[in-house]
Design a protein around this motif. Structure first.
Motif, mmCIF file in Angstrom:
data_model
loop_
_atom_site.group_PDB
_atom_site.id
_atom_site.type_symbol
_atom_site.label_atom_id
_atom_site.label_comp_id
_atom_site.label_asym_id
_atom_site.label_seq_id
_atom_site.Cartn_x
_atom_site.Cartn_y
_atom_site.Cartn_z
ATOM 1 N N GLU A 118 -22.103 -10.785 -0.622
ATOM 2 C CA GLU A 118 -20.828 -10.810 -1.333
ATOM 3 C C GLU A 118 -20.340 -9.399 -1.644
ATOM 4 O OE1 GLU A 118 -18.790 -13.067 -5.200
ATOM 5 O OE2 GLU A 118 -20.949 -13.199 -4.837
ATOM 6 N N ARG A 119 -21.239 -8.553 -2.105
ATOM 7 C CA ARG A 119 -20.854 -7.179 -2.434
ATOM 8 C C ARG A 119 -20.470 -6.397 -1.182
ATOM 9 N NH1 ARG A 119 -22.295 -5.193 -7.536
ATOM 10 N NH2 ARG A 119 -22.524 -3.101 -6.681
ATOM 11 N N SER A 120 -21.192 -6.613 -0.094
ATOM 12 C CA SER A 120 -20.867 -5.928 1.158
ATOM 13 C C SER A 120 -19.483 -6.330 1.656
ATOM 14 C CB SER A 120 -21.913 -6.251 2.227
ATOM 15 O OG SER A 120 -23.199 -5.823 1.832
ATOM 16 N N SER A 121 -19.183 -7.615 1.562
ATOM 17 C CA SER A 121 -17.877 -8.106 2.009
ATOM 18 C C SER A 121 -16.759 -7.498 1.175
ATOM 19 C CB SER A 121 -17.842 -9.637 1.918
ATOM 20 O OG SER A 121 -18.867 -10.231 2.708
ATOM 21 N N ALA A 122 -16.952 -7.475 -0.141
ATOM 22 C CA ALA A 122 -15.930 -6.904 -1.026
ATOM 23 C C ALA A 122 -15.749 -5.415 -0.758
ATOM 24 C CB ALA A 122 -16.309 -7.144 -2.487
ATOM 25 N N ALA A 123 -16.860 -4.695 -0.561
ATOM 26 C CA ALA A 123 -16.781 -3.261 -0.300
ATOM 27 C C ALA A 123 -16.067 -2.983 1.018
ATOM 28 C CB ALA A 123 -18.179 -2.653 -0.282
ATOM 29 N N ALA A 124 -16.343 -3.790 2.029
ATOM 30 C CA ALA A 124 -15.703 -3.594 3.331
ATOM 31 C C ALA A 124 -14.196 -3.829 3.242
ATOM 32 C CB ALA A 124 -16.329 -4.534 4.359
ATOM 33 N N LEU A 125 -13.801 -4.865 2.538
ATOM 34 C CA LEU A 125 -12.373 -5.138 2.390
ATOM 35 C C LEU A 125 -11.670 -4.041 1.599
ATOM 36 C CD1 LEU A 125 -12.467 -8.995 1.747
ATOM 37 C CD2 LEU A 125 -11.563 -7.838 3.770
ATOM 38 N N PHE A 126 -12.353 -3.509 0.574
ATOM 39 C CA PHE A 126 -11.735 -2.431 -0.202
ATOM 40 C C PHE A 126 -11.597 -1.169 0.640
ATOM 41 C CE2 PHE A 126 -11.793 1.047 -3.366
ATOM 42 C CZ PHE A 126 -10.629 0.705 -4.043
ATOM 43 N N MET A 127 -12.593 -0.872 1.484
ATOM 44 C CA MET A 127 -12.472 0.274 2.386
ATOM 45 C C MET A 127 -11.311 0.097 3.355
ATOM 46 S SD MET A 127 -16.458 1.271 3.272
ATOM 47 C CE MET A 127 -15.942 2.343 4.611
ATOM 48 N N LEU A 128 -11.146 -1.133 3.855
ATOM 49 C CA LEU A 128 -10.009 -1.407 4.734
ATOM 50 C C LEU A 128 -8.696 -1.177 3.981
ATOM 51 C CD1 LEU A 128 -8.577 -2.536 7.253
ATOM 52 C CD2 LEU A 128 -8.959 -4.840 6.308
ATOM 53 N N TRP A 129 -8.626 -1.657 2.756
ATOM 54 C CA TRP A 129 -7.408 -1.492 1.952
ATOM 55 C C TRP A 129 -7.084 -0.011 1.739
ATOM 56 C CZ3 TRP A 129 -3.068 -3.390 0.634
ATOM 57 C CH2 TRP A 129 -2.405 -2.980 -0.523
ATOM 58 N N GLN A 130 -8.104 0.784 1.451
ATOM 59 C CA GLN A 130 -7.885 2.214 1.260
ATOM 60 C C GLN A 130 -7.366 2.872 2.538
ATOM 61 O OE1 GLN A 130 -11.893 3.194 -0.308
ATOM 62 N NE2 GLN A 130 -10.842 3.981 -2.117
ATOM 63 N N LEU A 131 -7.940 2.479 3.680
ATOM 64 C CA LEU A 131 -7.498 3.072 4.947
ATOM 65 C C LEU A 131 -6.078 2.615 5.285
ATOM 66 C CD1 LEU A 131 -8.277 4.912 7.276
ATOM 67 C CD2 LEU A 131 -9.198 2.907 8.470
ATOM 68 N N LEU A 132 -5.770 1.356 5.022
ATOM 69 C CA LEU A 132 -4.414 0.872 5.263
ATOM 70 C C LEU A 132 -3.409 1.675 4.454
ATOM 71 C CD1 LEU A 132 -4.985 -2.993 5.238
ATOM 72 C CD2 LEU A 132 -4.139 -1.662 7.176
ATOM 73 N N ASN A 133 -3.726 1.931 3.199
ATOM 74 C CA ASN A 133 -2.828 2.710 2.355
ATOM 75 C C ASN A 133 -2.698 4.145 2.843
ATOM 76 O OD1 ASN A 133 -1.624 1.244 0.082
ATOM 77 N ND2 ASN A 133 -3.727 0.732 -0.432
ATOM 78 N N ALA A 134 -3.824 4.718 3.277
ATOM 79 C CA ALA A 134 -3.800 6.105 3.737
ATOM 80 C C ALA A 134 -2.974 6.254 5.013
ATOM 81 C CB ALA A 134 -5.233 6.587 3.974
ATOM 82 N N GLU A 135 -3.063 5.269 5.912
ATOM 83 C CA GLU A 135 -2.387 5.385 7.195
ATOM 84 C C GLU A 135 -0.991 4.767 7.213
ATOM 85 O OE1 GLU A 135 -6.189 5.629 10.252
ATOM 86 O OE2 GLU A 135 -4.882 3.868 10.295
ATOM 87 N N GLN A 136 -0.778 3.771 6.362
ATOM 88 C CA GLN A 136 0.479 3.042 6.416
ATOM 89 C C GLN A 136 1.404 3.340 5.241
ATOM 90 O OE1 GLN A 136 1.282 1.099 9.021
ATOM 91 N NE2 GLN A 136 -0.701 1.466 10.008
ATOM 92 N N GLY A 137 0.891 4.041 4.233
ATOM 93 C CA GLY A 137 1.706 4.319 3.061
ATOM 94 C C GLY A 137 1.388 3.376 1.945
ATOM 95 N N LYS A 138 1.489 3.859 0.717
ATOM 96 C CA LYS A 138 1.150 3.077 -0.466
ATOM 97 C C LYS A 138 2.018 1.829 -0.554
ATOM 98 C CE LYS A 138 -2.173 5.251 -2.634
ATOM 99 N NZ LYS A 138 -3.421 4.603 -3.004
ATOM 100 N N HIS A 139 1.373 0.760 -0.966
ATOM 101 C CA HIS A 139 2.095 -0.502 -1.147
ATOM 102 C C HIS A 139 1.353 -1.328 -2.184
ATOM 103 C CE1 HIS A 139 4.175 -4.256 -0.139
ATOM 104 N NE2 HIS A 139 2.993 -4.834 -0.229
ATOM 105 N N HIS A 140 2.022 -1.753 -3.216
ATOM 106 C CA HIS A 140 1.419 -2.588 -4.225
ATOM 107 C C HIS A 140 2.272 -3.820 -4.432
ATOM 108 C CE1 HIS A 140 -1.568 0.320 -5.101
ATOM 109 N NE2 HIS A 140 -0.757 1.172 -5.688
ATOM 110 N N ARG A 141 1.630 -4.947 -4.607
ATOM 111 C CA ARG A 141 2.340 -6.172 -4.914
ATOM 112 C C ARG A 141 2.721 -6.179 -6.386
ATOM 113 N NH1 ARG A 141 0.639 -10.692 -1.588
ATOM 114 N NH2 ARG A 141 0.524 -12.022 -3.420
ATOM 115 N N SER A 142 3.819 -6.752 -6.686
ATOM 116 C CA SER A 142 4.219 -6.914 -8.083
ATOM 117 C C SER A 142 4.951 -8.229 -8.245
ATOM 118 C CB SER A 142 5.111 -5.758 -8.532
ATOM 119 O OG SER A 142 6.289 -5.714 -7.765
ATOM 120 N N ILE A 143 4.928 -8.731 -9.500
ATOM 121 C CA ILE A 143 5.621 -9.977 -9.769
ATOM 122 C C ILE A 143 6.950 -9.684 -10.409
ATOM 123 C CG2 ILE A 143 3.512 -11.328 -9.968
ATOM 124 C CD1 ILE A 143 3.690 -11.053 -12.973
#
Length: 421
Positions: A396-421
């Protein structure tokens, strides 16, 4: 106004089923300004049920009871409630006709035990159940409503939605209640608390902050009570904005969601494709993503390469890399990620290899060591983690860490993006 939920059934107490009813009921009541004082689970024993009812009546304004309304001998709720309320049972003609019609449609013989489903508390108002045979009941006792419903989730939800919620909305004394939840990742609960300590300390008395941690993720929930719902929404959003600015790169979303949903939406909006190459996680990352509706628009597939042979065959990992560095290494996960990116023809790829445990470790590579790589448009990022000895938690921790690393790379390469309500 406060409510207590009482769930009745041995199957809950022995862990045979999970009590999802209470969570769902609590969500519905919170939405209409009724707070949950307590949730109680009790066995199918009359004396225990009466004790639970007596205690609940002393601390709650509304009591909601689910379970034990079936026709068999182990379903004792109606008989016990008749004792508690000091009343008899009566056979309701409308409910009986409904039960008979169900058996006629299914061409099954109807026994006396089935007719007993139409027996209701003499003091009750029937909460008709169109989708099942066990009716709900509404009893006023010592100026408090007792709401009795079957334990079958879809039947309970039907009665709550169609019969109970509209009636509860008419009760006086409900106070507006608002929950505002945020998602954070890549930071532990204690570090997060330290980072926002001054903001939390300055919260007004009617707004409270709760931490809801799970491996790799912490949700922050602001709960506000007051006289005006729109004012509460504005107040909590202002505080949420302060928290967002303070949390920085660890802030993921200004709503109650999951990291995999945030990633799905981000990649969908940009037409990006993802694949995973998993060893110690056994396909868990792919499972998290493909459980989401619409994931097919951004997820191409996964290679669960548990053996070295499959790493070489499916992901083009070199034999000399495995011989020199081993399967659990930065060099291997880098080649796994690049191989998945190339062979699946995707924009981004996650690779994970580690020693999930509880055995298989060495002094050089202990149990809990996990290497993760994420391949993107401009290169590969890698990181090693050292978790514990529990296999399920490590996955579970490995999966969460991998997804967070992907999210960081997406932001670094694609530009910051945050969801909001």
């Amino acid at each position: 106004m406060q409510a207590e939920i009482i769930t009745i059934g041995d199957e809950i107490l022995i862990g045979q089923i999970i009590d999802t009813n209470s969570a769902w009921i609590a969500q519905q009541l919170n939405a209409i300004g009724i707070q949950i004082k307590q949730v109680t689970s009790v066995a199918d024993h009359p004396a225990d049920i009466i004790v639970a009812l007596t205690l609940a009546s002393g601390r709650a304004d509304i009591l909601l009871i689910t379970g034990g309304l079936g026709p068999t001998k182990d379903d004792v709720t109606k008989q016990t409630l008749a004792v508690y309320f000091d009343c008899d049972l009566r056979r309701d003609s409308k409910v009986l006709a409904h039960v008979e019609s169900i058996f006629q449609r299914s061409q099954r013989p109807m026994l006396e035990i089935n007719r007993r489903q139409a027996d209701v508390l003499d003091k009750s108002e029937v909460l008709f159940n169109e989708v099942g045979t066990a009716p709900g009941m509404w009893v006023m006792h010592k100026e408090k409503p007792y709401i009795v419903m079957p334990g079958v989730p879809f039947e309970m939800k039907h009665i709550m939605t169609e019969r109970v919620i509209p009636r509860l909305r008419q009760l006086e004394g409900r106070m507006p209640l608002w929950h505002h939840t945020m998602l954070t990742g890549g930071i532990g609960e204690s570090f997060l608390a330290e980072k926002i300590a001054d903001i939390e300390a300055a919260l007004p008395h009617h707004i409270h902050l709760a931490y809801l941690p799970k491996p790799g993720i912490v949700r922050l929930r602001l709960t506000a009570t007051g006289d005006d719902l729109e004012t509460l929404k504005t107040e909590t959003q202002t505080i949420a904005n302060q928290l967002k600015n303070r949390i920085g790169e660890h802030f993921l979303a200004d709503e109650d969601t999951s990291l995999e949903i945030v990633i799905r939406d981000f990649m969908q909006q940009r037409g990006l494709l993802l694949a995973t190459a998993e060893s110690c996680t056994g396909g868990n990352i792919a499972k998290l993503i493909t459980a989401l509706p619409g994931s097919s628009s951004m997820f191409e597939g996964s290679a669960v390469t548990y053996s070295n042979n499959m790493k070489m065959k499916l992901l083009d990992v070199k034999q000399e890399t495995l011989d020199s560095h081993g399967a659990v290494s930065e060099e291997t996960v880098r080649e796994m990620a690049l191989g998945a990116q190339r062979n699946f023809q995707v924009d981004y790829a996650i690779a994970v290899s580690g020693i999930a445990g509880p055995d298989g470790g060495t002094p050089e590579k202990p149990v809990g060591l996990v290497w993760i790589a994420v391949a993107g448009k401009n290169g590969v990022v890698t990181r090693d983690y050292l978790f514990g000895h529990d296999r399920a938690i490590n996955i579970e921790r490995s999966s969460a860490a991998a997804l967070f690393m992907l999210w960081q790379l997406l932001n670094a390469e694609q530009g910051k993006h945050h969801r909001s309500i």
